[in-house]
Design an enzyme around this catalytic site. Structure first.
Site, PDB file in Angstrom:
ATOM      1  CG  HIS A 151       2.362  -8.791  -7.471  1.00  0.00           C
ATOM      2  ND1 HIS A 151       1.276  -8.464  -8.252  1.00  0.00           N
ATOM      3  CD2 HIS A 151       2.729  -7.650  -6.841  1.00  0.00           C
ATOM      4  CE1 HIS A 151       1.014  -7.173  -8.121  1.00  0.00           C
ATOM      5  NE2 HIS A 151       1.881  -6.651  -7.272  1.00  0.00           N
TER       6      HIS A 151
HETATM    7  C1  UD1 Z   1       6.183  -3.910  -5.897  1.00  0.00           C
HETATM    8  C2  UD1 Z   1       5.237  -2.849  -5.311  1.00  0.00           C
HETATM    9  C3  UD1 Z   1       3.801  -3.201  -5.657  1.00  0.00           C
HETATM   10  C4  UD1 Z   1       3.616  -3.412  -7.140  1.00  0.00           C
HETATM   11  C5  UD1 Z   1       4.624  -4.456  -7.610  1.00  0.00           C
HETATM   12  C6  UD1 Z   1       4.542  -4.718  -9.085  1.00  0.00           C
HETATM   13  C7  UD1 Z   1       5.842  -1.752  -3.191  1.00  0.00           C
HETATM   14  C8  UD1 Z   1       5.556  -1.705  -1.752  1.00  0.00           C
HETATM   15  N1  UD1 Z   1       5.327  -2.816  -3.851  1.00  0.00           N
HETATM   16  O1  UD1 Z   1       5.903  -5.141  -5.254  1.00  0.00           O
HETATM   17  O2  UD1 Z   1       2.960  -2.141  -5.233  1.00  0.00           O
HETATM   18  O3  UD1 Z   1       2.306  -3.849  -7.386  1.00  0.00           O
HETATM   19  O4  UD1 Z   1       5.948  -3.979  -7.287  1.00  0.00           O
HETATM   20  O5  UD1 Z   1       5.404  -5.745  -9.455  1.00  0.00           O
HETATM   21  O6  UD1 Z   1       6.505  -0.880  -3.707  1.00  0.00           O
HETATM   22  N2  UD1 Z   1      12.430  -9.078  -7.564  1.00  0.00           N
HETATM   23  C9  UD1 Z   1      13.255  -9.646  -8.496  1.00  0.00           C
HETATM   24  N3  UD1 Z   1      13.481  -8.950  -9.643  1.00  0.00           N
HETATM   25  C10 UD1 Z   1      12.924  -7.743  -9.893  1.00  0.00           C
HETATM   26  C11 UD1 Z   1      12.077  -7.185  -8.936  1.00  0.00           C
HETATM   27  C12 UD1 Z   1      11.842  -7.864  -7.775  1.00  0.00           C
HETATM   28  O7  UD1 Z   1      13.774 -10.734  -8.323  1.00  0.00           O
HETATM   29  O8  UD1 Z   1      13.214  -7.154 -10.953  1.00  0.00           O
HETATM   30  C13 UD1 Z   1      12.203  -9.765  -6.304  1.00  0.00           C
HETATM   31  C14 UD1 Z   1      12.704  -8.910  -5.134  1.00  0.00           C
HETATM   32  O9  UD1 Z   1      14.051  -9.078  -4.895  1.00  0.00           O
HETATM   33  C15 UD1 Z   1      11.831  -9.383  -4.013  1.00  0.00           C
HETATM   34  C16 UD1 Z   1      10.522  -9.678  -4.716  1.00  0.00           C
HETATM   35  O10 UD1 Z   1      10.814  -9.878  -6.088  1.00  0.00           O
HETATM   36  O11 UD1 Z   1      12.325 -10.560  -3.452  1.00  0.00           O
HETATM   37  C17 UD1 Z   1       9.514  -8.589  -4.506  1.00  0.00           C
HETATM   38  O12 UD1 Z   1       9.975  -7.334  -5.073  1.00  0.00           O
HETATM   39  P1  UD1 Z   1       9.585  -5.914  -4.434  1.00  0.00           P
HETATM   40  O13 UD1 Z   1      10.032  -4.857  -5.346  1.00  0.00           O
HETATM   41  O14 UD1 Z   1      10.058  -5.843  -3.015  1.00  0.00           O
HETATM   42  O15 UD1 Z   1       8.015  -5.941  -4.330  1.00  0.00           O
HETATM   43  P2  UD1 Z   1       6.898  -6.381  -5.373  1.00  0.00           P
HETATM   44  O16 UD1 Z   1       6.196  -7.554  -4.819  1.00  0.00           O
HETATM   45  O17 UD1 Z   1       7.441  -6.475  -6.767  1.00  0.00           O
END
Ligand code: UD1
Length: 363
Positions: A205
């Protein structure tokens, strides 16, 4: 004494759980869980609360996704209101996600004491958003609880007084031990016809691996090769899933024979890890869990903030193009055995509570 435990994203829930349960044993603490809402899907959030026997968050900030500035800014605005009303005596932040940094800054600006659990670890790679979160958080905290000696060394080098730093060990391992029998009683492998030590668990991820078409496509190509030898199960993170769709790579994954699932709950995922042959990942926590369990782990990153998993444990950093040569070593039974780092023993939450008691006594 009012304590806030801050949780935002999937790996945070495993870090607050053992501490929450340990603090609840002590009637001198009033503990509240503050969920910022960075992760919001049921399978990225609620399922973890259920598995880890956590109550619903006392306060949910509902911040949701967005750019880094949006997540950090919105979290600070929302948490400032909470802090002003609640006036906690101590805010505990964990790990390195955006909320870790946002809530530390917010609390410190209101003169509230902040403790960082999993302090001091460094990848020395400022292109990683988490490294910025770690550095900023660790520049303003009051208490630093480290998972391994390198964390202490980094903090001292950055000018933190050694009296504020305590080596408490690895909190993820405390979750693992707290949940061991429940994790082991899950039967997820059987559902996919996977046999003990006969499959590979894959998770990806990190923006550095999944945010460009070129990288993601070559990663999927290599996973297909891995799958030709040993069955692969791949719980797909929402960021990765979105990008696979955006880059039109769905077909490649479907044709590969790889078992793709939605993100799995803690118990199901750990159950898969317990019985796998090896892991291919870019996660932080999984590097630690595999080291503790003595399972080979290939981490597709240029660096790690958890170097002890490489020097002592079972973790190897690999680039996409040398995954296969490392896989061959594992398949041939030639992969090294690791050691468990000091204080990765399941008792970290107990030590943290002792540190909190000491802090309040000295206040
Ligand atoms: C975040 C953390 C990372 C951690 C990871 C674990 C930061 C900078 N990054 O990254 O350190 O390793 O979480 O998963 O804080 N999304 C969904 N549903 C959810 C959560 C996220 O659809 O429940 C989507 C978001 O809308 C976004 C993408 O997934 O488009 C990434 O989510 P985001 O929370 O921004 O970062 P992660 O890659 O999950």
């Amino acid at each position: 004494m009012k304590i806030h435990l801050i949780a935002a994203a999937r790996p945070n829930f495993m870090k607050i759980a053992p501490l929450y349960h340990e603090l609840k044993r002590n009637s001198s603490f009033t503990v509240k869980i503050i969920h910022t809402g960075q992760h919001y899907d049921k399978n990225m959030s609620d399922d973890f609360f259920t598995d880890l026997h956590l109550p619903s968050p006392d306060i949910h900030l509902g911040v949701g996704g967005g750019s880094h500035a949006e997540q950090v800014g919105n979290t600070m605005i929302a948490y400032e209101k909470v802090c002003t009303e609640e006036k906690p005596d101590l805010v505990v932040v964990v790990g390195d996600v955006n909320a870790t940094m946002a809530c530390s800054i917010t609390a410190k600006k209101l003169h509230i004491a902040v403790a960082h659990l999993e302090a001091g670890i460094r990848s020395f790679d400022r292109a990683m958003p988490e490294e910025i979160n770690r550095m900023v958080t660790d520049s303003i905290c009051d208490l630093y609880w480290t998972p391994s000696v390198d964390g202490n060394e980094n903090l001292v080098r950055e000018g933190i007084a050694s009296g504020r730093i305590a080596l408490v060990g690895n909190i993820m391992i405390a979750s693992l031990e707290m949940m061991r029998s429940e994790n082991q009683s899950e039967t997820i492998g059987g559902k996919y016809n996977l046999t003990k030590n006969g499959y590979v668990v894959v998770t990806f991820h990190r923006p550095s691996n999944v945010d460009t078409k070129e990288k993601l496509e070559s990663l999927l190509f290599v996973l297909k090769k891995v799958q030709e030898k040993t069955p692969v199960i791949f719980p797909v993170h929402p960021r990765t899933k979105n990008n696979i769709e955006k880059f039109g790579l769905n077909g490649k994954l479907k044709d590969s024979g790889i078992i793709c699932t939605e993100p799995l709950s803690y118990k199901k995922f750990m159950n898969l890890i317990f019985s796998c042959k090896y892991v291919l990942t870019d996660s932080g926590g999984i590097q630690e869990e595999t080291t503790y369990l003595g399972i080979p782990c290939l981490t597709v990153r240029d660096n790690t903030e958890r170097p002890i998993t490489v020097t002592k444990g079972t973790n190897t950093l690999v680039s996409i193009k040398n995954i296969i040569s490392e896989v061959e070593k594992i398949e041939a039974g030639n992969y090294r055995k690791g050691e468990i780092p000091v204080l990765w023993d399941g008792k970290t939450a107990i030590r943290v509570v002792q540190e909190i008691e000491k802090f309040f006594r000295q206040k």
